[in-house]
Write a protein that holds these residues in place. Structure first.
Motif, short mmCIF file in Angstrom:
data_model
loop_
_atom_site.label_atom_id
_atom_site.label_comp_id
_atom_site.label_asym_id
_atom_site.label_seq_id
_atom_site.Cartn_x
_atom_site.Cartn_y
_atom_site.Cartn_z
N LYS A 20 1.98 9.29 -18.99
CA LYS A 20 0.50 8.58 -19.39
C LYS A 20 -0.71 8.92 -18.42
O LYS A 20 -0.45 9.33 -17.38
CB LYS A 20 0.90 7.01 -19.50
N ILE A 22 -5.44 8.68 -17.78
CA ILE A 22 -6.60 7.93 -18.31
C ILE A 22 -7.84 9.18 -18.02
O ILE A 22 -7.57 10.12 -17.06
CB ILE A 22 -6.96 6.88 -17.33
N ALA A 125 -3.78 -0.94 -14.22
CA ALA A 125 -3.87 0.17 -15.15
C ALA A 125 -3.32 1.39 -14.54
O ALA A 125 -3.04 1.59 -13.16
CB ALA A 125 -4.98 0.11 -15.90
N THR A 126 -3.13 2.25 -15.66
CA THR A 126 -2.68 3.63 -15.20
C THR A 126 -3.31 4.20 -14.20
O THR A 126 -4.73 4.32 -14.10
CB THR A 126 -2.86 4.52 -16.61
N PRO A 131 -8.66 -1.97 -15.43
CA PRO A 131 -9.06 -1.80 -16.98
C PRO A 131 -10.19 -2.90 -17.27
O PRO A 131 -10.84 -2.87 -18.33
CB PRO A 131 -7.89 -2.76 -17.60
N GLN A 367 -6.65 2.87 -27.55
CA GLN A 367 -6.64 3.75 -26.45
C GLN A 367 -7.79 3.99 -26.01
O GLN A 367 -7.91 4.57 -24.89
CB GLN A 367 -5.76 4.84 -26.67
N ARG A 403 -13.62 5.61 -21.78
CA ARG A 403 -12.24 5.77 -21.43
C ARG A 403 -11.25 5.79 -22.36
O ARG A 403 -11.21 5.42 -23.27
CB ARG A 403 -12.12 4.73 -20.39
N TYR A 405 -7.05 6.22 -22.59
CA TYR A 405 -5.72 5.98 -22.03
C TYR A 405 -4.89 6.80 -22.98
O TYR A 405 -4.53 6.32 -24.21
CB TYR A 405 -5.42 4.51 -21.72
N LYS A 407 -0.73 8.46 -23.68
CA LYS A 407 0.69 8.59 -23.59
C LYS A 407 1.32 9.62 -24.18
O LYS A 407 1.05 9.75 -25.50
CB LYS A 407 1.30 6.87 -23.92
#
Length: 408
Positions: A20, A22, A125-126, A131, A367, A403, A405, A407
């Motif tokens: 995962k 960003i 967050a990641t 976030p 996302q 942004r 995100y 996965k």
């Protein structure tokens, strides 16, 4: 998350790997009287120099390798890029153990490796991103700059759902090394607001001040925050309480137990300790408040055990979040201090300041997001006088970013 089965087996055992990450790109404008960033060795309070530009705010990747139902391994890498400050590397790497809960909800968890101390309620967050906003608070920006635990963490949890309770509790203890110089940058550039985590291999530019030509002439030009000098273990204790999905509370104590008076290649031990606490409370379906406080001391001594630099510090912020449909607004208010307790000429680390941030986030999809943010800092820092800058300064920053995100 879509697990990818790694295509090799040992004794019929398969590893599940997942990724995962960003991607954060942004445009910015900083108004700070032509001052350069603290990252460049100046006293600018933001990540970027005064002026405008485009930056890779963060490219982060978190790789998990699941060994079985209890054991996994994780590596977190980050890249940051803007004019004059670009780097790529590792920020965390650890082996994780998560035991199965007992019938009454008790569970043991552990980490071994390099990881963040459990302090931040923002950077959840990641790849330790936040976030809610484009920048971290000054409190958590310092955590990302100078704090990382290299060692072992042990956590004992009591999960309330197994006994029909809405209350859950946990207690954490970490023993760590490789954080002996932590506190140097807080002393020499003070509290800052940004989104730049220090990579494990990086060193940080030390600001220019007269004491570096006198009492501190052996100090290296760059500080290495993740260095071990005394072979001692530091200690971090943390306790957590969670009520339903509405309330989360944390309190903790950190002490690196650095031995006084050690220096190696211009890197000194800094004895750093502090208390911290955090609260997250969702008081309606669309409103939430997050608050954190920290207070402590950091000092360094000469090889003759003379306390050369000695500072108390404290920081507090409160963030109010409102979210509805595809919209999210966050307003953050901060107050910070550094109190210089030593009498060293040419190294005045006193600082007092307030900051305000207002961020808006628009959800394009599950996302991807568009974010805009305004930051304002009003601070008093006498050490700016060493570079012929105003002691009292008001600095602003405007950003707009995208942004994504991912996965796999």
């Amino acid at each position: 998350m879509c697990p990818l089965l790694v295509g090799w087996h040992v004794n019929s055992f398969a590893f599940d790997a997942s990724l995962k990450g960003i991607i954060d790109v942004r445009a910015f404008h900083v108004a700070s009287d032509d001052a350069k960033s603290y990252l460049a060795g100046d006293y600018g309070k933001y990540r970027y120099d005064s002026g405008s530009g485009i930056a890779l705010g963060q490219l982060g990747a978190h790789i998990d390798l699941e060994l079985n139902s209890k054991w996994s391994a994780s590596v977190v890498a980050n890249a940051f890029a803007n004019k004059g400050n670009s780097a790529i590397g590792i920020t965390e790497g650890y082996i994780n153990y998560k035991g199965l809960p007992s019938s009454n909800g008790w569970r043991v968890k552990s980490k071994i490796g390099v990881f963040y101390p459990t302090i931040s309620f923002e950077n959840v967050a990641t790849a330790w991103s936040t976030p809610y906003t484009l920048t971290s608070s000054s409190l958590n920006n310092w955590v990302g700059e100078e704090l990382r635990n290299t060692g072992v963490n042990l956590s004992l949890e009591k999960l309330g759902k197994f006994s029909g309770s809405k209350h859950s509790f946990s207690a954490d203890v970490s023993l760590f090394q490789n954080n002996d110089p932590a506190g140097a940058m807080l002393a020499w550039h003070g509290w800052t607001i940004g989104s730049r985590q220090t990579l494990l291999h990086e060193k940080l530019i030390v600001q220019d001040f007269p004491a570096r030509e006198g009492k501190l002439k052996f100090q290296a030009a760059e500080s290495d925050p993740f260095l071990e000098l005394d072979n001692r273990f530091g200690l971090h204790l943390s306790a957590n309480w969670k009520y339903d999905n509405k309330l989360k509370f944390n309190i903790g104590f950190y002490d690196n137990f650095a031995e006084e008076g050690l220096v190696e290649n211009g890197q000194y031990t800094w004895t750093t300790e502090f208390f911290h606490s955090a609260l997250k409370y969702r008081f309606t379906k669309e409103w939430e408040v997050i608050a954190q406080v920290m207070a402590g001391n950091t000092y360094m001594t000469s090889p003759y055990k003379e306390r050369v630099v000695d500072n108390d510090f404290d920081n507090a912020f409160i963030m109010l979040r409102h979210f509805w449909s595809v919209h999210h607004i966050a307003a953050r208010f901060e107050h910070f201090n550094v109190d210089d307790l030593d009498g060293l000429w040419g190294d005045n680390n006193d600082e007092q300041g307030n900051a305000f941030s207002l961020a808006y986030r628009y959800k394009l999809s599950k996302q991807s997001f568009i974010l805009t943010e305004f930051n304002y800092i009003d601070s008093h820092r006498p050490s700016r006088w060493y570079l012929n800058q105003a002691i009292d300064k008001k600095e602003t920053q405007y950003q707009i970013g995208y942004r994504y995100y991912f996965k796999h």
